[in-house]
Design an enzyme around this catalytic site. Sequence first.
Site, short mmCIF file in Angstrom:
data_model
loop_
_atom_site.label_atom_id
_atom_site.label_comp_id
_atom_site.label_asym_id
_atom_site.label_seq_id
_atom_site.Cartn_x
_atom_site.Cartn_y
_atom_site.Cartn_z
N ARG A 75 0.73 -1.18 0.02
CA ARG A 75 0.08 -0.03 -0.07
C ARG A 75 0.88 1.22 0.01
NH1 ARG A 75 -4.78 -1.46 -2.05
NH2 ARG A 75 -5.85 -3.08 -0.80
N ALA A 87 -10.83 -8.01 -0.39
CA ALA A 87 -11.67 -6.56 -0.57
C ALA A 87 -11.90 -6.03 -2.04
CB ALA A 87 -11.35 -5.55 0.30
N LEU A 89 -13.41 -2.81 -4.63
CA LEU A 89 -14.18 -1.43 -4.88
C LEU A 89 -15.64 -1.72 -5.63
CD1 LEU A 89 -11.48 0.76 -6.43
CD2 LEU A 89 -12.50 1.22 -4.26
N GLU A 104 -14.44 -11.04 -5.45
CA GLU A 104 -13.36 -10.56 -4.84
C GLU A 104 -12.90 -11.72 -4.13
OE1 GLU A 104 -11.81 -8.07 -5.55
OE2 GLU A 104 -12.97 -6.80 -6.71
N GLU A 108 -9.13 -12.80 -5.61
CA GLU A 108 -7.93 -12.59 -4.94
C GLU A 108 -7.64 -13.57 -3.89
OE1 GLU A 108 -8.41 -9.06 -2.36
OE2 GLU A 108 -8.38 -7.54 -3.79
N GLY A 127 -14.76 11.45 9.07
CA GLY A 127 -14.60 13.13 9.35
C GLY A 127 -14.15 13.64 7.82
N GLU A 157 -1.40 -6.27 -6.81
CA GLU A 157 -1.90 -7.45 -6.50
C GLU A 157 -1.31 -8.69 -7.07
OE1 GLU A 157 -6.06 -7.01 -8.29
OE2 GLU A 157 -6.88 -5.91 -6.76
#
Length: 210
Positions: A75, A87, A89, A104, A108, A127, A157
């Site tokens: 990441r 996970a 989108l 997924e 994955e 927030g 990936e």
Amino acid sequence: MTGPDDVRDRPEQWPVAGTATAFEGHIFKVRQDRVEMPGGDGTEIVGRDVIEHLGSVGILALDDRDRVLLLRQYRHPVGRLLWEAPAGLRDVDGEPLHKLAERELLEEAGYRAERWDTLVDVFPSSGMSDERVRIFLARGLTEVPADEIDFERVHEEADMPVVWVPLEEAVRKVLAGEVHNMIAAVGILAVRAARDAGYRDLRPVDAPED
């Protein structure tokens, strides 16, 4: 007086005096709102930057030995290799969330699940962003041979290692600060809580989000 029975999130929208788009990308855009503060005459207005995000789903896969599936992925924003739950989108219009989760998990991790339940819904960065994530619990798992999966992993990936971690050890790793990914951390703790309650409070796979 407010008590425990009142603890339930509810919709609310304060008036917006104006809005503008500061940035627009493929996955998210940044909106700048001018929001009227409550309890006044409408003259107190503050700026709020909002990241509009597609949203996503996560999958906590639990096998018959009480182990959770985690995979490792680079990441770039945080400069780390993170152990995560599968996970993806919400990037296909109209696709049911549980169907996205099924896809997924297969793409994955290479597994299909016989039993699906809704585990938990979260706003990971409320927030600053409207992103919402539904995390599913997948059980009754079957591994699918790689040559039967029509999907090519590229970039971050590619070559993601997959491991099965005993649930209690996964909980320890979350509490010890060894696992940071939000979906993995929330999902692991939620799975342990759900298991200890006999899974009786889980919602159906197609439960509404609101």
